[in-house]
Design an enzyme around this catalytic site. Sequence first.
Site, PDB file in Angstrom:
ATOM      1  N   MET A 129       0.747  -1.352  -0.024  1.00 43.68           N
ATOM      2  CA  MET A 129       0.053   0.017  -0.155  1.00 43.68           C
ATOM      3  C   MET A 129       0.768   1.264   0.037  1.00 43.68           C
ATOM      4  O   MET A 129       0.586   2.342   0.146  1.00 43.68           O
ATOM      5  CB  MET A 129      -0.830   0.196   1.221  1.00 43.68           C
ATOM      6  N   HIS A 184       9.379  -2.782   3.354  1.00 41.12           N
ATOM      7  CA  HIS A 184       9.134  -2.938   2.094  1.00 41.12           C
ATOM      8  C   HIS A 184      10.330  -3.399   1.255  1.00 41.12           C
ATOM      9  O   HIS A 184      10.371  -4.142   0.161  1.00 41.12           O
ATOM     10  CB  HIS A 184       8.725  -1.814   1.225  1.00 41.12           C
ATOM     11  N   GLN A 223      -2.168 -12.257   7.881  1.00 43.23           N
ATOM     12  CA  GLN A 223      -2.377 -11.884   6.665  1.00 43.23           C
ATOM     13  C   GLN A 223      -1.836 -13.159   5.958  1.00 43.23           C
ATOM     14  O   GLN A 223      -2.239 -13.373   4.723  1.00 43.23           O
ATOM     15  CB  GLN A 223      -1.983 -10.593   6.385  1.00 43.23           C
ATOM     16  N   ASP A 270       2.921  -9.298   9.391  1.00 39.00           N
ATOM     17  CA  ASP A 270       1.157  -9.453   9.310  1.00 39.00           C
ATOM     18  C   ASP A 270       1.016 -10.834   9.383  1.00 39.00           C
ATOM     19  O   ASP A 270       0.673 -11.511   8.188  1.00 39.00           O
ATOM     20  CB  ASP A 270       0.750  -8.707   8.343  1.00 39.00           C
ATOM     21  N   SER A 296       6.560  -0.290  10.298  1.00 44.87           N
ATOM     22  CA  SER A 296       5.192  -0.218   9.737  1.00 44.87           C
ATOM     23  C   SER A 296       5.102   1.111   9.312  1.00 44.87           C
ATOM     24  O   SER A 296       5.577   2.276   9.835  1.00 44.87           O
ATOM     25  CB  SER A 296       4.256  -0.407  10.843  1.00 44.87           C
ATOM     26  N   SER A 297       4.170   1.309   8.094  1.00 45.05           N
ATOM     27  CA  SER A 297       3.776   2.526   7.870  1.00 45.05           C
ATOM     28  C   SER A 297       3.276   3.489   8.725  1.00 45.05           C
ATOM     29  O   SER A 297       3.217   4.934   8.598  1.00 45.05           O
ATOM     30  CB  SER A 297       2.865   2.529   6.572  1.00 45.05           C
ATOM     31  N   ARG A 298       2.390   2.620   9.756  1.00 48.43           N
ATOM     32  CA  ARG A 298       1.894   3.625  10.753  1.00 48.43           C
ATOM     33  C   ARG A 298       2.474   4.268  11.898  1.00 48.43           C
ATOM     34  O   ARG A 298       2.357   5.057  12.522  1.00 48.43           O
ATOM     35  CB  ARG A 298       0.592   2.701  11.321  1.00 48.43           C
ATOM     36  N   GLN A 357     -10.334  -2.880   2.645  1.00 49.01           N
ATOM     37  CA  GLN A 357      -9.902  -3.239   4.036  1.00 49.01           C
ATOM     38  C   GLN A 357      -9.479  -2.467   4.970  1.00 49.01           C
ATOM     39  O   GLN A 357      -9.245  -2.795   6.158  1.00 49.01           O
ATOM     40  CB  GLN A 357      -8.311  -4.028   3.756  1.00 49.01           C
ATOM     41  N   ALA A 411       4.098   3.752   0.739  1.00 46.57           N
ATOM     42  CA  ALA A 411       4.864   4.329   2.127  1.00 46.57           C
ATOM     43  C   ALA A 411       5.982   3.587   2.420  1.00 46.57           C
ATOM     44  O   ALA A 411       5.926   3.285   3.659  1.00 46.57           O
ATOM     45  CB  ALA A 411       3.768   4.804   3.275  1.00 46.57           C
TER      46      ALA A 411
HETATM   47  O1  PAF Z   1       0.044  -5.668   3.611  1.00 40.79           O
HETATM   48  C1  PAF Z   1      -0.504  -4.905   3.021  1.00 40.79           C
HETATM   49  O2  PAF Z   1       0.158  -3.631   2.486  1.00 40.79           O
HETATM   50  C2  PAF Z   1      -2.025  -4.839   2.408  1.00 40.79           C
HETATM   51  O3  PAF Z   1      -2.539  -5.489   3.365  1.00 40.79           O
HETATM   52  C3  PAF Z   1      -1.766  -5.566   1.130  1.00 40.79           C
HETATM   53  C4  PAF Z   1      -1.180  -7.064   0.938  1.00 40.79           C
HETATM   54  C5  PAF Z   1      -0.814  -4.843   0.047  1.00 40.79           C
HETATM   55  C6  PAF Z   1      -3.220  -5.918   0.428  1.00 40.79           C
HETATM   56  O4  PAF Z   1      -3.771  -4.532   0.302  1.00 40.79           O
END
Ligand code: PAF
Length: 287
Positions: free
Chosen positions: A30, A37, A154, A151, A186-188, A61, A32
Amino acid sequence: MRTLRAVDEVREHVAAAGAAGRSVGLVPTMGAFHDGHVALMHAALERCDEVVVSLFVNPAQFGEAADLDAYPRTEAADAAVAEALGVGALFVPSVAEMYPDGFATTVTVGALGEVLEGAQRGPGHFAGVCTVVCKLFAIVAPDVAFFGQKDAQQVLVVRRMARDLNLPVEIAAVPTVREADGLAMSSRNGRLGPADRERATALRAGLEAARAALYAGERDPRAVEAAGVAAMAGAGVTPEYFALVDPDTLEPVHPGAQRVLVVVAARVGPARLIDNLPLDLEPVATR
Ligand code: PAF
């Protein structure tokens, strides 16, 4: 690096790679970008000949509109990072490109998406993740897709979706990247002021307290959880959840469990943060 905004452009790009016998890796993001990343992109570049990074802040989401609005959008800086690393294509679709008028399909994975983050953020959260990731798999047709272990739920949810729907993609989990003091990237984190940034180390402190309790021989999951919560309280943070769960099913563990995932989520000032610690207790038991 090519920046692609249309689904058809991506299909042409990866079809050309496939025709040349090149493997394709996908890094769904997403944006940032931070070092977490970068680790995902490094892993993809090492494993795959052609890497596509998607950058899409997926409205489906987000439960809270405020969280969606506050999510950082830094496309130009992100593109510079990806290009410098050697990424071949950045896929930056609009909301209309991903969810055109009349869009009506949702992908869900049942109970695995309803506990922990699913319970806190609402069942729509993982439905939104699964739906967008399923679409990205259909668009990019990657051989391998890369997700951060931070995550953890996820990763499990996406693996379950890929298995249940026979999607021909390997899901690779990349270890969590941390700041020097242990805070998971985290981006947050960027929303934290200095005092909250200090308090945010409570999540790691809680996980480490759980590890210490387990390594000291405590096998009662409730007692281990209490040790973690107490360590967080010392830093002034109350978790939304702090739990010892099975690393495959996310169900609560029994006292004899050897593989344990310690998971935590907490609000720290304006940011909601999560972290986890996978532990294999077998070596400890034989020490
Ligand atoms: O982890 C994330 O950044 C998001 O949940 C993802 C996997 C890109 C789906 O929007």
